[in-house]
Scaffold this active site. Structure first.
Site, PDB file in Angstrom:
ATOM      1  N   ASN A  49     -12.873  -3.524   2.116  1.00  0.00           N
ATOM      2  CA  ASN A  49     -14.049  -1.909   2.215  1.00  0.00           C
ATOM      3  C   ASN A  49     -14.951  -2.263   1.186  1.00  0.00           C
ATOM      4  O   ASN A  49     -14.704  -2.570   0.364  1.00  0.00           O
ATOM      5  CB  ASN A  49     -13.243  -0.868   2.674  1.00  0.00           C
ATOM      6  CG  ASN A  49     -11.891  -0.528   3.453  1.00  0.00           C
ATOM      7  OD1 ASN A  49     -12.495  -1.293   4.642  1.00  0.00           O
ATOM      8  ND2 ASN A  49     -10.737  -0.095   3.739  1.00  0.00           N
ATOM      9  N   GLY A  68     -15.754   2.710   3.385  1.00  0.00           N
ATOM     10  CA  GLY A  68     -14.830   3.335   3.727  1.00  0.00           C
ATOM     11  C   GLY A  68     -14.076   2.937   2.142  1.00  0.00           C
ATOM     12  O   GLY A  68     -12.715   2.762   1.780  1.00  0.00           O
ATOM     13  N   GLN A  69     -14.569   2.616   1.003  1.00  0.00           N
ATOM     14  CA  GLN A  69     -13.855   1.907   0.211  1.00  0.00           C
ATOM     15  C   GLN A  69     -13.290   3.177  -0.510  1.00  0.00           C
ATOM     16  O   GLN A  69     -14.029   3.913  -1.215  1.00  0.00           O
ATOM     17  CB  GLN A  69     -14.635   1.271  -1.157  1.00  0.00           C
ATOM     18  CG  GLN A  69     -13.667   0.293  -2.553  1.00  0.00           C
ATOM     19  CD  GLN A  69     -14.555  -0.576  -2.705  1.00  0.00           C
ATOM     20  OE1 GLN A  69     -15.669  -0.852  -2.294  1.00  0.00           O
ATOM     21  NE2 GLN A  69     -14.602  -1.202  -4.117  1.00  0.00           N
ATOM     22  N   ASP A 121       0.890  -0.692   0.146  1.00  0.00           N
ATOM     23  CA  ASP A 121      -0.021  -0.128  -0.244  1.00  0.00           C
ATOM     24  C   ASP A 121       1.072   1.163  -0.623  1.00  0.00           C
ATOM     25  O   ASP A 121       2.277   1.520   1.073  1.00  0.00           O
ATOM     26  CB  ASP A 121      -0.685   0.133   1.165  1.00  0.00           C
ATOM     27  CG  ASP A 121      -1.908   0.886   1.357  1.00  0.00           C
ATOM     28  OD1 ASP A 121      -3.703   0.678   1.088  1.00  0.00           O
ATOM     29  OD2 ASP A 121      -1.927   2.069   1.256  1.00  0.00           O
ATOM     30  N   ILE A 122       0.572   2.259  -0.441  1.00  0.00           N
ATOM     31  CA  ILE A 122       1.558   3.580  -1.024  1.00  0.00           C
ATOM     32  C   ILE A 122       0.987   4.432   0.208  1.00  0.00           C
ATOM     33  O   ILE A 122       2.053   5.182   0.495  1.00  0.00           O
ATOM     34  CB  ILE A 122       0.830   4.056  -2.270  1.00  0.00           C
ATOM     35  CG1 ILE A 122       2.047   5.153  -2.639  1.00  0.00           C
ATOM     36  CG2 ILE A 122      -0.189   5.024  -1.954  1.00  0.00           C
ATOM     37  CD1 ILE A 122       1.918   5.203  -4.037  1.00  0.00           C
ATOM     38  N   HIS A 137     -10.572  -5.732  -2.869  1.00  0.00           N
ATOM     39  CA  HIS A 137      -9.149  -5.868  -2.542  1.00  0.00           C
ATOM     40  C   HIS A 137      -9.501  -5.775  -1.539  1.00  0.00           C
ATOM     41  O   HIS A 137     -10.061  -5.134  -0.122  1.00  0.00           O
ATOM     42  CB  HIS A 137      -8.221  -4.527  -3.126  1.00  0.00           C
ATOM     43  CG  HIS A 137      -8.670  -2.899  -2.757  1.00  0.00           C
ATOM     44  ND1 HIS A 137      -9.103  -2.580  -3.132  1.00  0.00           N
ATOM     45  CD2 HIS A 137      -8.344  -2.311  -1.965  1.00  0.00           C
ATOM     46  CE1 HIS A 137     -10.121  -1.427  -2.825  1.00  0.00           C
ATOM     47  NE2 HIS A 137      -9.141  -1.532  -1.386  1.00  0.00           N
ATOM     48  N   HIS A 160      -7.134  -5.574   2.599  1.00  0.00           N
ATOM     49  CA  HIS A 160      -6.031  -5.448   2.938  1.00  0.00           C
ATOM     50  C   HIS A 160      -4.920  -6.528   3.668  1.00  0.00           C
ATOM     51  O   HIS A 160      -6.056  -6.504   4.918  1.00  0.00           O
ATOM     52  CB  HIS A 160      -5.903  -3.983   4.120  1.00  0.00           C
ATOM     53  CG  HIS A 160      -6.901  -2.997   3.033  1.00  0.00           C
ATOM     54  ND1 HIS A 160      -6.332  -1.623   2.677  1.00  0.00           N
ATOM     55  CD2 HIS A 160      -7.706  -2.410   2.336  1.00  0.00           C
ATOM     56  CE1 HIS A 160      -7.158  -0.661   2.144  1.00  0.00           C
ATOM     57  NE2 HIS A 160      -7.966  -1.638   1.627  1.00  0.00           N
TER      58      HIS A 160
HETATM   59  P1  AMP Z   1      -9.956   0.966   0.167  1.00  0.00           P
HETATM   60  O1  AMP Z   1      -9.936   2.456   0.968  1.00  0.00           O
HETATM   61  O2  AMP Z   1      -9.612   0.142   1.012  1.00  0.00           O
HETATM   62  O3  AMP Z   1     -10.784   1.462  -0.939  1.00  0.00           O
HETATM   63  O4  AMP Z   1      -8.185   1.261  -0.352  1.00  0.00           O
HETATM   64  C1  AMP Z   1      -7.280   1.623  -1.165  1.00  0.00           C
HETATM   65  C2  AMP Z   1      -5.924   1.712  -0.218  1.00  0.00           C
HETATM   66  O5  AMP Z   1      -5.461   1.971  -1.616  1.00  0.00           O
HETATM   67  C3  AMP Z   1      -5.652   2.705   0.531  1.00  0.00           C
HETATM   68  O6  AMP Z   1      -4.700   2.113   1.344  1.00  0.00           O
HETATM   69  C4  AMP Z   1      -4.813   3.423  -0.356  1.00  0.00           C
HETATM   70  O7  AMP Z   1      -3.377   3.485   0.060  1.00  0.00           O
HETATM   71  C5  AMP Z   1      -3.936   2.620  -1.899  1.00  0.00           C
HETATM   72  N1  AMP Z   1      -3.140   3.234  -2.508  1.00  0.00           N
HETATM   73  C6  AMP Z   1      -3.728   3.879  -3.271  1.00  0.00           C
HETATM   74  N2  AMP Z   1      -3.494   4.566  -4.405  1.00  0.00           N
HETATM   75  C7  AMP Z   1      -1.819   3.916  -4.315  1.00  0.00           C
HETATM   76  C8  AMP Z   1      -1.233   2.990  -5.564  1.00  0.00           C
HETATM   77  N3  AMP Z   1      -0.593   3.331  -6.656  1.00  0.00           N
HETATM   78  N4  AMP Z   1      -0.272   1.836  -5.370  1.00  0.00           N
HETATM   79  C9  AMP Z   1      -0.602   1.423  -4.204  1.00  0.00           C
HETATM   80  N5  AMP Z   1      -1.355   2.203  -3.108  1.00  0.00           N
HETATM   81  C10 AMP Z   1      -2.082   2.763  -3.293  1.00  0.00           C
END
Ligand code: AMP
Ligand code: ZN
Length: 111
Positions: free
Chosen positions: A86, A92-93, A30-31, A99, A101
């Site tokens: 999520n 919270g998605q 995760d970024i 995906h 986490h």
């Molecule tokens: P969600 O809120 O469950 O949709 O989670 C989305 C996740 O994607 C968040 O934890 C972000 O930090 C992560 N995210 C967004 N952009 C990127 C990216 N380019 N590379 C890796 N993770 C990302």
């Protein structure tokens, strides 16, 4: 789906730090990590959210869940880990490609 961030990551159009992949899933860091270890488990198939998954995705979802402990083991999460899924805006998605986490590697709760 052309405009999907995670489809672009899976296709290599957007860079990511891969930790695992197989025929059905792609896993990367995760970024914006919310724990010492925070990775995202993404199916190669574009499914918008758990709400949009159907019975034809049964084996894929089972594969993801049964592979998560192996990924966690590879990441050294011997003490355990948290799995988060999520669903839609109210859950919270933020990225609308389903995906899971995996979070761990430190004291709970994570931020
Ligand atoms: P969600 O809120 O469950 O949709 O989670 C989305 C996740 O994607 C968040 O934890 C972000 O930090 C992560 N995210 C967004 N952009 C990127 C990216 N380019 N590379 C890796 N993770 C990302
Ligand atoms: Zn997608």
């Amino acid at each position: 789906m052309n405009d999907c961030l995670f489809c672009k990551i899976i296709d290599g159009e957007i860079p990511s730090k891969k930790v695992y992949e197989d025929e059905h899933i792609y896993v990367f860091e995760d970024i914006a990590p919310k724990a010492p270890v925070h990775v995202l488990v993404v199916p190669r198939k574009h499914i918008r959210s758990l709400k949009e998954a159907s019975s034809e995705d049964k084996e894929l979802l089972a594969h993801i869940q049964l592979t998560i402990p192996k990924i966690a083991q590879q990441l050294g999460l011997d003490a355990g880990f948290r799995t988060v899924l999520n669903t839609e805006k109210g859950g919270g998605q933020e990225v609308f490609h389903i995906h899971y986490h995996i979070l761990g590697g430190g004291p709970m709760p994570f931020a």
